[in-house]
Design a protein around this motif. Structure first.
Motif, short mmCIF file in Angstrom:
data_model
loop_
_atom_site.label_atom_id
_atom_site.label_comp_id
_atom_site.label_asym_id
_atom_site.label_seq_id
_atom_site.Cartn_x
_atom_site.Cartn_y
_atom_site.Cartn_z
N GLN A 117 0.83 -1.20 0.00
CA GLN A 117 0.00 0.00 0.00
C GLN A 117 0.87 1.25 0.00
N ALA A 118 1.95 1.25 0.78
CA ALA A 118 2.84 2.41 0.84
C ALA A 118 3.51 2.64 -0.52
N TYR A 119 3.95 1.55 -1.17
CA TYR A 119 4.54 1.71 -2.51
C TYR A 119 3.51 2.27 -3.49
N GLY A 120 2.28 1.83 -3.38
CA GLY A 120 1.21 2.37 -4.22
C GLY A 120 0.99 3.85 -3.95
N ASP A 121 1.07 4.23 -2.67
CA ASP A 121 0.93 5.65 -2.30
C ASP A 121 2.05 6.48 -2.93
N ILE A 122 3.27 5.92 -2.95
CA ILE A 122 4.40 6.63 -3.57
C ILE A 122 4.14 6.85 -5.06
N ILE A 123 3.70 5.80 -5.74
CA ILE A 123 3.43 5.91 -7.18
C ILE A 123 2.35 6.94 -7.45
N ARG A 124 1.26 6.89 -6.65
CA ARG A 124 0.19 7.88 -6.82
C ARG A 124 0.69 9.29 -6.54
N ALA A 125 1.53 9.45 -5.52
CA ALA A 125 2.07 10.78 -5.18
C ALA A 125 2.98 11.28 -6.30
N GLU A 126 3.81 10.40 -6.85
CA GLU A 126 4.68 10.80 -7.96
C GLU A 126 3.85 11.22 -9.18
N ASP A 127 2.79 10.46 -9.47
CA ASP A 127 1.90 10.82 -10.58
C ASP A 127 1.24 12.18 -10.33
N GLN A 128 0.79 12.40 -9.09
CA GLN A 128 0.15 13.67 -8.73
C GLN A 128 1.13 14.83 -8.85
N ILE A 129 2.38 14.62 -8.41
CA ILE A 129 3.40 15.66 -8.52
C ILE A 129 3.65 16.00 -9.99
N LYS A 130 3.79 15.01 -10.83
CA LYS A 130 4.00 15.24 -12.27
C LYS A 130 2.84 16.02 -12.87
N LEU A 132 0.71 18.00 -11.31
CA LEU A 132 0.70 19.37 -10.79
C LEU A 132 1.83 20.22 -11.38
N GLU A 133 2.99 19.63 -11.62
CA GLU A 133 4.07 20.37 -12.29
C GLU A 133 3.63 20.81 -13.68
N ASP A 134 2.99 19.89 -14.41
CA ASP A 134 2.48 20.22 -15.74
C ASP A 134 1.40 21.30 -15.66
N THR A 135 0.51 21.17 -14.68
CA THR A 135 -0.58 22.14 -14.51
C THR A 135 -0.02 23.52 -14.18
N ILE A 136 0.95 23.59 -13.29
CA ILE A 136 1.57 24.87 -12.93
C ILE A 136 2.23 25.50 -14.16
N ALA A 137 2.92 24.69 -14.94
CA ALA A 137 3.57 25.21 -16.16
C ALA A 137 2.52 25.76 -17.13
N ARG A 138 1.40 25.07 -17.27
CA ARG A 138 0.33 25.54 -18.17
C ARG A 138 -0.25 26.86 -17.67
N ILE A 139 -0.48 26.97 -16.37
CA ILE A 139 -1.03 28.21 -15.81
C ILE A 139 -0.06 29.37 -16.05
#
Length: 148
Positions: A117-130, A132-139
């Motif tokens: 579950q923790a490894y899954g949380d890491i993957i989801r967090a990494e996906d969310q960070i990516k 949000l980085e793309d979203t911030i760049a677009r804004i």
């Protein structure tokens, strides 16, 4: 089967003998000479079930168990536990067989599940960070048609 005082059972209605309505946990204790379903908090004073109308599966006898906190259950083999919790009483007693010892196999199974579950949380967090980085760049580039 002859019930004994403090026996704990799972039970089901025999074919065709179920009442039309009723609230039942299908988890019962033989107490004061009667089989009593534990759905209601004051089950010791009501919920008498006719033994002739039900199929019983003996789970154990309270006298052979001790009460534990529900968080302790992860340390023991599930076969050594009787969990009295149900839909109408999530705080009901959890019993542990007095002779039970901590189960390394079950503890490893729980720890492995939590690690996956923790490894899954890491993957989801990494996906969310990516994302949000793309979203911030677009804004910053003037694209306000983004999903936040």
């Amino acid at each position: 089967m002859t019930p004994h005082e403090n026996d704990i059972y799972r039970w089901e209605w025999k074919d065709g003998l179920s009442p039309i309505v009723g609230c039942y946990a299908h988890l019962a204790v033989f107490a004061d000479g009667a089989l009593r379903d534990t759905y209601w908090h004051d089950w010791r004073t009501q919920s008498h079930i006719d033994l002739e109308k039900v199929e019983l599966t003996l789970l154990g006898n309270i006298d052979d168990y001790r009460e534990i906190s529900r968080w302790e259950a992860v340390y023991y083999d599930p076969a050594d536990i009787i969990d009295m919790r149900h839909a109408n009483n999530s705080n009901a007693t959890v019993y542990l067989l007095k002779s039970a010892t901590k189960s390394p196999e079950h503890m490893l199974e729980i720890a492995d599940g939590k690690m996956r579950q923790a490894y899954g949380d890491i993957i989801r967090a990494e996906d969310q960070i990516k994302y949000l980085e793309d979203t911030i760049a677009r804004i910053k580039a003037g694209d306000l048609e983004v999903s936040l």
